[in-house]
Every structure is written in C-alpha cells, then in structure tokens.
Design a protein around this motif. Structure first.
Motif, PDB file in Angstrom:
ATOM      1  N   ILE A 160       0.842  -1.199   0.000  1.00 32.32           N
ATOM      2  CA  ILE A 160       0.000   0.000   0.000  1.00 32.32           C
ATOM      3  C   ILE A 160       0.876   1.247   0.000  1.00 32.32           C
ATOM      4  O   ILE A 160       0.626   2.196  -0.742  1.00 32.32           O
ATOM      5  CB  ILE A 160      -0.981  -0.023   1.185  1.00 32.32           C
ATOM      6  N   GLY A 161       1.939   1.229   0.794  1.00 32.87           N
ATOM      7  CA  GLY A 161       2.865   2.358   0.808  1.00 32.87           C
ATOM      8  C   GLY A 161       3.527   2.572  -0.544  1.00 32.87           C
ATOM      9  O   GLY A 161       3.584   3.697  -1.057  1.00 32.87           O
ATOM     10  N   ILE A 162       4.019   1.496  -1.134  1.00 34.41           N
ATOM     11  CA  ILE A 162       4.692   1.604  -2.429  1.00 34.41           C
ATOM     12  C   ILE A 162       3.749   2.159  -3.483  1.00 34.41           C
ATOM     13  O   ILE A 162       4.097   3.084  -4.222  1.00 34.41           O
ATOM     14  CB  ILE A 162       5.272   0.239  -2.860  1.00 34.41           C
ATOM     15  N   PHE A 163       2.549   1.599  -3.560  1.00 34.51           N
ATOM     16  CA  PHE A 163       1.642   2.020  -4.627  1.00 34.51           C
ATOM     17  C   PHE A 163       0.951   3.346  -4.334  1.00 34.51           C
ATOM     18  O   PHE A 163       0.361   3.945  -5.227  1.00 34.51           O
ATOM     19  CB  PHE A 163       0.654   0.901  -4.965  1.00 34.51           C
ATOM     20  N   THR A 164       1.089   3.842  -3.117  1.00 32.12           N
ATOM     21  CA  THR A 164       0.596   5.182  -2.816  1.00 32.12           C
ATOM     22  C   THR A 164       1.578   6.228  -3.331  1.00 32.12           C
ATOM     23  O   THR A 164       1.174   7.245  -3.878  1.00 32.12           O
ATOM     24  CB  THR A 164       0.378   5.354  -1.301  1.00 32.12           C
ATOM     25  N   VAL A 165       2.876   5.956  -3.193  1.00 32.96           N
ATOM     26  CA  VAL A 165       3.878   6.930  -3.637  1.00 32.96           C
ATOM     27  C   VAL A 165       4.313   6.721  -5.074  1.00 32.96           C
ATOM     28  O   VAL A 165       4.886   7.642  -5.675  1.00 32.96           O
ATOM     29  CB  VAL A 165       5.122   6.948  -2.708  1.00 32.96           C
ATOM     30  N   ALA A 166       4.078   5.546  -5.624  1.00 32.17           N
ATOM     31  CA  ALA A 166       4.537   5.258  -6.992  1.00 32.17           C
ATOM     32  C   ALA A 166       3.435   4.558  -7.767  1.00 32.17           C
ATOM     33  O   ALA A 166       3.530   3.390  -8.093  1.00 32.17           O
ATOM     34  CB  ALA A 166       5.792   4.398  -6.948  1.00 32.17           C
ATOM     35  N   ARG A 167       2.389   5.291  -8.053  1.00 32.71           N
ATOM     36  CA  ARG A 167       1.249   4.701  -8.743  1.00 32.71           C
ATOM     37  C   ARG A 167       1.557   4.421 -10.203  1.00 32.71           C
ATOM     38  O   ARG A 167       1.969   5.309 -10.927  1.00 32.71           O
ATOM     39  CB  ARG A 167       0.046   5.644  -8.688  1.00 32.71           C
ATOM     40  N   PRO A 168       1.348   3.161 -10.611  1.00 31.53           N
ATOM     41  CA  PRO A 168       1.454   2.869 -12.043  1.00 31.53           C
ATOM     42  C   PRO A 168       0.277   3.508 -12.765  1.00 31.53           C
ATOM     43  O   PRO A 168      -0.725   3.766 -12.125  1.00 31.53           O
ATOM     44  CB  PRO A 168       1.376   1.343 -12.107  1.00 31.53           C
ATOM     45  N   PRO A 169       0.274   3.777 -14.017  1.00 28.96           N
ATOM     46  CA  PRO A 169       1.391   3.526 -14.914  1.00 28.96           C
ATOM     47  C   PRO A 169       2.402   4.665 -14.950  1.00 28.96           C
ATOM     48  O   PRO A 169       3.512   4.475 -15.433  1.00 28.96           O
ATOM     49  CB  PRO A 169       0.700   3.367 -16.266  1.00 28.96           C
ATOM     50  N   GLU A 170       2.057   5.843 -14.403  1.00 27.50           N
ATOM     51  CA  GLU A 170       2.978   6.986 -14.503  1.00 27.50           C
ATOM     52  C   GLU A 170       4.318   6.698 -13.843  1.00 27.50           C
ATOM     53  O   GLU A 170       5.363   7.126 -14.311  1.00 27.50           O
ATOM     54  CB  GLU A 170       2.384   8.249 -13.864  1.00 27.50           C
ATOM     55  N   HIS A 171       4.293   5.984 -12.733  1.00 25.70           N
ATOM     56  CA  HIS A 171       5.512   5.744 -11.966  1.00 25.70           C
ATOM     57  C   HIS A 171       5.850   4.258 -11.925  1.00 25.70           C
ATOM     58  O   HIS A 171       6.333   3.749 -10.924  1.00 25.70           O
ATOM     59  CB  HIS A 171       5.342   6.288 -10.547  1.00 25.70           C
TER      60      HIS A 171
END
Length: 190
Positions: A160-171
């Motif tokens: 949850i932390g990872i995908f909160t700060v690095a949302r695909p597809p932009e990141h």
C-alpha cells in the motif's frame, strides 16, 4: 427456441459480460475521475442498454469489477505458485496487487460509498488478500527462500505504501524499483 440456441445465447451473454468487465476495468484504471456508464459502454462498443442489462447500476458494475479483481488476486497466488518459485511468485503477485490498486482510480467514490454502506465487505476482502499473501509466504518459508519473520500484514502495508507513492502507470519504473527493494528485504539473511 432450441436448447442448443439457448446454450449459445447463454455463452454469448457470458462472453459479453466478461468483455464488459474487461473494458470497465481498463476504463477505471485510466480514468482520473469516475467515467460515465455511457463512456464505458461506448468503449466496449455496445449500447448503453446492453451495459445496463448486465449491470443495472453503477454499483453493480463496480461490485463486479472489484470482485473480479479480488478473485484474480486470490486465484493468482495459487496459479503463480504452481508455475514459479515462491520469491518469483510473490514478486509477480505484487504487480497484480498494483494493478488492483490502479483499478480503483475511476471507481473510488462509488467504491468508498459501497464500503461505507456495507455493500462491499472490506474486511472479507482484506482477509482473502492476506490469505493469498500467506500462501506464498508459507511456500517460501518451506523452501527457505523467504524470511520466516515477515507477516502477510507486513507485505500488505508495504505494498500500500509503495503504490501510494509510486502509482502505475505513470511511476511504473519507480514502483518496480521499490518492489525489488522490498523483495531483497524478504530474502533470509545468508
């Protein structure tokens, strides 16, 4: 109508429903705000009546997409373990989790309202997802390829932390790098 024609219509209707789910999922992922039902029907190449025949309300569509994605995650854990060693299965499952998070982009308001009203049992979803993570972790513990002191809750919180700060597809590249760092930390020390 002959029985074979009825079966054909049922199979055709099931394919149409599956296609609508697939398109709705793709539209929800790419949307910044909740797309209209008409936009989803247009993207699927069907009339609005066809969409409403399968999903009479926005909530029924959101519920179907949400349940489909949860099923893909829970079934995906077993399928990945059947094909890959536990660390590789977990890493691939993490990507599926990121896809699931991204699906919520275009349905967040409706989804939150449904969770609030009790139409979607968030606690049950959480239990199912933690069980899927546990299945992979347990397999990795048995083979000695994943740390024994990590819990499914630890993995879920990290994702949850990872995908909160690095949302695909932009990141996507950043998310991939962070997932690799997480995987490095999940391997037992030498």
């Amino acid at each position: 109508m002959a029985e074979s024609e009825t079966r054909g219509l049922r199979a055709d209707a099931a394919r149409n429903r599956d296609q609508l789910l697939e398109v709705a999922t793709r539209v929800f992922v790419s949307a910044d705000t909740e797309p209209s039902m008409r936009a989803i029907a247009r993207e699927a190449g069907v009339g609005i009546a066809t969409l409403y025949r399968h999903f009479p309300t926005r909530e029924s569509l959101v519920d179907a997409v949400y349940r489909d994605q949860v099923a893909r995650l829970t079934d995906g854990a077993r399928e990945l373990l059947a094909q890959l060693p536990p660390p590789a299965a977990l890493r691939r499952w993490m990507e599926l989790f990121g896809d699931w998070i991204a699906t919520k982009n275009g349905m967040l308001d409706t989804l939150l309202a449904m969770i609030e009203s009790g139409e979607i049992a968030h606690a049950r979803t959480q239990t199912e997802l933690l069980a899927a993570i546990d299945e992979i972790l347990n397999a990795g513990r048995v083979t000695g390829e994943l740390r024994a002191d990590v819990t499914a809750e630890d993995i879920a919180a990290s994702l949850i932390g990872i995908f909160t700060v690095a949302r695909p597809p932009e990141h996507e590249a950043r998310a991939g790098r962070l997932l690799n760092i997480l995987m490095d930390g999940l391997r037992p020390p030498p």
